[in-house]
Design an enzyme around this catalytic site. Structure first.
Site, PDB file in Angstrom:
ATOM      1  N   CYS A 123       0.887  -1.362  -0.017  1.00 51.65           N
ATOM      2  CA  CYS A 123      -0.012   0.279  -0.339  1.00 51.65           C
ATOM      3  C   CYS A 123       0.562   1.194  -0.019  1.00 51.65           C
ATOM      4  O   CYS A 123       1.794   1.360  -1.007  1.00 51.65           O
ATOM      5  CB  CYS A 123      -1.079   0.032   1.564  1.00 51.65           C
ATOM      6  SG  CYS A 123      -2.231   1.079   1.322  1.00 51.65           S
TER       7      CYS A 123
ATOM      8  N   ASP B  55      -9.076  -3.057  -7.841  1.00 50.58           N
ATOM      9  CA  ASP B  55      -8.506  -1.994  -6.499  1.00 50.58           C
ATOM     10  C   ASP B  55      -9.187  -1.083  -7.473  1.00 50.58           C
ATOM     11  O   ASP B  55      -9.660  -0.289  -8.284  1.00 50.58           O
ATOM     12  CB  ASP B  55      -6.827  -1.960  -7.323  1.00 50.58           C
ATOM     13  CG  ASP B  55      -6.258  -0.907  -5.981  1.00 50.58           C
ATOM     14  OD1 ASP B  55      -7.344  -0.173  -5.677  1.00 50.58           O
ATOM     15  OD2 ASP B  55      -5.208  -1.272  -5.204  1.00 50.58           O
TER      16      ASP B  55
ATOM     17  N   HIS C  70      -7.583  -4.251  -3.287  1.00 55.07           N
ATOM     18  CA  HIS C  70      -6.851  -3.723  -2.814  1.00 55.07           C
ATOM     19  C   HIS C  70      -6.854  -4.595  -1.599  1.00 55.07           C
ATOM     20  O   HIS C  70      -7.348  -4.702  -0.914  1.00 55.07           O
ATOM     21  CB  HIS C  70      -7.597  -1.682  -2.859  1.00 55.07           C
ATOM     22  CG  HIS C  70      -5.938  -1.321  -2.185  1.00 55.07           C
ATOM     23  ND1 HIS C  70      -4.871  -0.504  -2.775  1.00 55.07           N
ATOM     24  CD2 HIS C  70      -5.682  -1.170  -0.769  1.00 55.07           C
ATOM     25  CE1 HIS C  70      -3.958  -0.108  -2.329  1.00 55.07           C
ATOM     26  NE2 HIS C  70      -4.732  -0.114  -1.187  1.00 55.07           N
TER      27      HIS C  70
END
Length: 229
Positions: free
Chosen positions: A126, A172, A199
């Site tokens: 991330c 995502d 995600h």
């Protein structure tokens, strides 16, 4: 990359100091046998929480010494957030207080702890995926691996200076597929893989966890690590 959920963590917390004198903590896990290599693990916006510590444990189980520096210590110490709306909001607030340049100072200190220039690879998730990409551009690392680093889209002018592997989810909600396309266009030497997932697909503590995608990404990650160490 996390299979230690609910298991006992064997690593230890240690103190690190950046070049500007900032002191911060890091979580380190070591393999039971000989070290295959060293890896700096870069956190998500949720801090060096249970999942990131488990990632370190997993790398240790694969034979790698793994260190996760607490990059949020520059703004707030001992951050460990849950994967819920409150955690996301709080994590974004803290992330906004830590610049990539400051994060790289702490990354450099972590790399120094692991042996100095070129000794360690870096893996980020991330926000950490973006930090890992920036480290490959600005610092000396053995290799760089980024999982769903959306901020990479804003840092395409410089090429990474080490073998680099990026993982993105096709579903995502936060990162459009144009990011992966842009990396391929601008930096064809970078290995870019897409997965039928959203995600955070690598984290088994998130609703978006995708076991098959996580397993394949892990296989590719370990493949690169074997190639560079």
């Amino acid at each position: 990359m996390s299979t230690q959920k609910g298991g006992k963590q064997q690593g230890n917390w240690l103190d690190l100091t950046a070049s500007d004198g900032h002191r911060f903590r890091g979580y380190e896990a070591r393999p039971a046998g000989a070290e295959k290599g060293q890896i700096l693990v870069i956190q998500e916006i949720f801090g060096v929480n249970n999942h990131i510590r488990n990632v370190c444990e997993d790398f240790a189980a694969e034979g790698y010494r793994a260190l996760a520096p607490a990059l949020f210590d520059r703004a707030e110490r001992d951050v460990e957030l849950a994967y819920d709306d409150a955690g996301i909001q709080r994590g974004r607030e803290i992330m906004g207080k830590v610049t990539i340049d400051d994060a790289l100072k702490d990354v450099a200190a972590g790399l120094a702890h692991l042996g100095g220039d070129g000794a360690a690879a870096i893996v980020g998730y991330c926000w950490g995926g973006t930090v890992a990409w920036a480290a490959a551009q600005r610092l000396v690392v053995r290799a760089a691996i980024g999982y769903y680093g959306g901020g990479i889209a804003n840092r395409l002018d410089e090429a990474p200076r080490a073998p680099t592997l990026l993982h993105f989810g096709e579903k995502d909600h936060a990162i459009p597929l144009t990011v992966a396309d842009s990396v391929r266009d601008r930096h064809p030497s970078v290995m870019v893989h897409l997965y039928p997932a959203g995600h955070g697909f690598n984290c088994d503590e998130r609703a978006s966890y995708d076991a098959e995608s996580a397993a394949l990404a892990k296989q590719r990650t370990l493949g690169l690590l074997r190639a560079v160490f």
